[in-house]
Design a protein around this motif. Structure first.
Motif, mmCIF file in Angstrom:
data_model
loop_
_atom_site.group_PDB
_atom_site.id
_atom_site.type_symbol
_atom_site.label_atom_id
_atom_site.label_comp_id
_atom_site.label_asym_id
_atom_site.label_seq_id
_atom_site.Cartn_x
_atom_site.Cartn_y
_atom_site.Cartn_z
ATOM 1 N N ARG A 30 0.824 -1.214 0.000
ATOM 2 C CA ARG A 30 0.000 0.000 0.000
ATOM 3 C C ARG A 30 0.859 1.266 0.000
ATOM 4 N NH1 ARG A 30 0.246 -2.157 4.964
ATOM 5 N NH2 ARG A 30 0.518 -0.825 6.801
ATOM 6 N N PHE A 31 2.131 1.152 0.360
ATOM 7 C CA PHE A 31 3.011 2.308 0.384
ATOM 8 C C PHE A 31 3.810 2.474 -0.916
ATOM 9 C CE2 PHE A 31 1.959 3.177 4.591
ATOM 10 C CZ PHE A 31 2.129 2.068 5.406
ATOM 11 N N TYR A 32 3.716 1.496 -1.810
ATOM 12 C CA TYR A 32 4.555 1.517 -3.001
ATOM 13 C C TYR A 32 4.018 2.475 -4.050
ATOM 14 C CZ TYR A 32 6.345 -3.039 -1.298
ATOM 15 O OH TYR A 32 6.891 -4.059 -0.564
ATOM 16 N N PHE A 33 4.956 3.163 -4.706
ATOM 17 C CA PHE A 33 4.649 3.936 -5.910
ATOM 18 C C PHE A 33 4.874 3.005 -7.086
ATOM 19 C CE2 PHE A 33 4.117 8.149 -7.838
ATOM 20 C CZ PHE A 33 4.530 7.897 -9.132
ATOM 21 N N MET A 34 3.831 2.752 -7.873
ATOM 22 C CA MET A 34 3.874 1.730 -8.909
ATOM 23 C C MET A 34 3.623 2.326 -10.287
ATOM 24 S SD MET A 34 4.374 -1.069 -7.168
ATOM 25 C CE MET A 34 4.068 -2.267 -8.477
ATOM 26 N N GLY A 35 3.988 1.548 -11.306
ATOM 27 C CA GLY A 35 3.716 2.013 -12.659
ATOM 28 C C GLY A 35 3.898 0.912 -13.686
ATOM 29 N N TRP A 36 3.627 1.289 -14.926
ATOM 30 C CA TRP A 36 3.834 0.402 -16.067
ATOM 31 C C TRP A 36 4.703 1.127 -17.087
ATOM 32 C CZ3 TRP A 36 2.157 -4.605 -16.322
ATOM 33 C CH2 TRP A 36 1.185 -5.002 -15.404
ATOM 34 N N VAL A 48 4.403 4.427 -19.240
ATOM 35 C CA VAL A 48 3.020 4.413 -19.699
ATOM 36 C C VAL A 48 2.098 5.071 -18.680
ATOM 37 C CG1 VAL A 48 1.075 2.951 -20.341
ATOM 38 C CG2 VAL A 48 3.401 2.326 -21.055
ATOM 39 N N ALA A 49 2.203 4.639 -17.427
ATOM 40 C CA ALA A 49 1.291 5.145 -16.399
ATOM 41 C C ALA A 49 1.878 4.890 -15.018
ATOM 42 C CB ALA A 49 -0.081 4.474 -16.505
ATOM 43 N N THR A 50 1.481 5.750 -14.066
ATOM 44 C CA THR A 50 1.912 5.588 -12.682
ATOM 45 C C THR A 50 0.738 5.758 -11.735
ATOM 46 O OG1 THR A 50 2.451 7.927 -12.400
ATOM 47 C CG2 THR A 50 4.227 6.471 -13.162
ATOM 48 N N ILE A 51 0.893 5.178 -10.541
ATOM 49 C CA ILE A 51 -0.113 5.350 -9.498
ATOM 50 C C ILE A 51 0.599 5.426 -8.158
ATOM 51 C CG2 ILE A 51 -0.537 2.849 -9.339
ATOM 52 C CD1 ILE A 51 -3.515 3.620 -8.747
ATOM 53 N N SER A 52 0.236 6.445 -7.385
ATOM 54 C CA SER A 52 0.887 6.642 -6.098
ATOM 55 C C SER A 52 0.215 5.796 -5.015
ATOM 56 C CB SER A 52 0.817 8.119 -5.706
ATOM 57 O OG SER A 52 -0.518 8.448 -5.330
ATOM 58 N N SER A 53 0.783 5.854 -3.814
ATOM 59 C CA SER A 53 0.209 5.119 -2.696
ATOM 60 C C SER A 53 -1.178 5.635 -2.324
ATOM 61 C CB SER A 53 1.137 5.189 -1.486
ATOM 62 O OG SER A 53 1.323 6.531 -1.094
ATOM 63 N N THR A 54 -1.456 6.888 -2.658
ATOM 64 C CA THR A 54 -2.774 7.467 -2.356
ATOM 65 C C THR A 54 -3.756 7.322 -3.505
ATOM 66 O OG1 THR A 54 -2.051 9.632 -3.125
ATOM 67 C CG2 THR A 54 -1.749 9.137 -0.779
ATOM 68 N N GLY A 55 -3.297 6.700 -4.608
ATOM 69 C CA GLY A 55 -4.194 6.476 -5.736
ATOM 70 C C GLY A 55 -4.150 7.538 -6.816
ATOM 71 N N ASN A 73 -5.029 -2.716 -3.076
ATOM 72 C CA ASN A 73 -4.053 -2.955 -2.017
ATOM 73 C C ASN A 73 -4.344 -4.237 -1.240
ATOM 74 O OD1 ASN A 73 -2.622 -0.644 -2.677
ATOM 75 N ND2 ASN A 73 -3.681 0.625 -1.161
ATOM 76 N N SER A 74 -5.600 -4.670 -1.219
ATOM 77 C CA SER A 74 -5.937 -5.908 -0.499
ATOM 78 C C SER A 74 -5.377 -7.141 -1.204
ATOM 79 C CB SER A 74 -7.454 -6.030 -0.348
ATOM 80 O OG SER A 74 -8.069 -6.288 -1.602
ATOM 81 N N LYS A 75 -5.047 -6.973 -2.494
ATOM 82 C CA LYS A 75 -4.520 -8.087 -3.284
ATOM 83 C C LYS A 75 -3.092 -7.849 -3.749
ATOM 84 C CE LYS A 75 -9.094 -9.447 -4.982
ATOM 85 N NZ LYS A 75 -9.956 -9.668 -6.177
ATOM 86 N N ASN A 76 -2.467 -6.778 -3.248
ATOM 87 C CA ASN A 76 -1.086 -6.451 -3.665
ATOM 88 C C ASN A 76 -0.956 -6.387 -5.185
ATOM 89 O OD1 ASN A 76 -0.400 -6.591 -0.936
ATOM 90 N ND2 ASN A 76 1.488 -7.732 -1.304
ATOM 91 N N THR A 77 -1.943 -5.830 -5.846
ATOM 92 C CA THR A 77 -2.003 -5.878 -7.302
ATOM 93 C C THR A 77 -2.227 -4.496 -7.905
ATOM 94 O OG1 THR A 77 -2.906 -8.126 -7.209
ATOM 95 C CG2 THR A 77 -3.159 -6.944 -9.275
#
Length: 118
Positions: A30-36, A48-55, A73-77
């Protein structure tokens, strides 16, 4: 060391849709900054795209209005919903976690191939 595993790639016709998924290991997703990112043959890898920990999300201009990034975040996905696909979207798509916290380096998945062709 966080591990990322992508799925959902494949062959789709122009105008079609695909949804990519990326499952992350660890308990702090839930704290990770993620992207593709994606990399087409003979081209550099591009964001391509990013999403922060706050959405909060951002998408590249080339995919805005067609691609949507989201997370559960409930599925780590983290997901990438891709609609109205074009031939130029053909690439290997990589899930990415930005460095931070106990992870001094960026983390990458193994990639999943998306081919848009009739």
């Amino acid at each position: 060391q966080v591990q990322l595993v992508e799925s959902g790639g494949g062959l789709v016709q122009p105008g079609g849709s695909l949804r990519l998924s990326c499952v992350a290991s660890g308990t702090n997703f839930r704290f990770y900054f993620m992207g593709w990112y994606r990399q087409a043959p003979g081209k550099q890898r591009e964001l391509v795209a990013t999403i922060s920990s706050t959405g909060s999300t951002n998408c590249a201009d080339s995919v805005k209005e067609r691609f949507t990034i989201s997370r559960d975040n409930s599925k780590n996905t983290v997901f990438l919903q891709m609609n109205s696909l074009k031939s130029e979207d053909t690439a290997v798509y990589y899930c990415w976690k930005r460095r931070g916290g106990l992870d001094p380096l960026d983390t990458w998945g193994q990639g999943t191939l998306v081919t848009v062709s009739s």
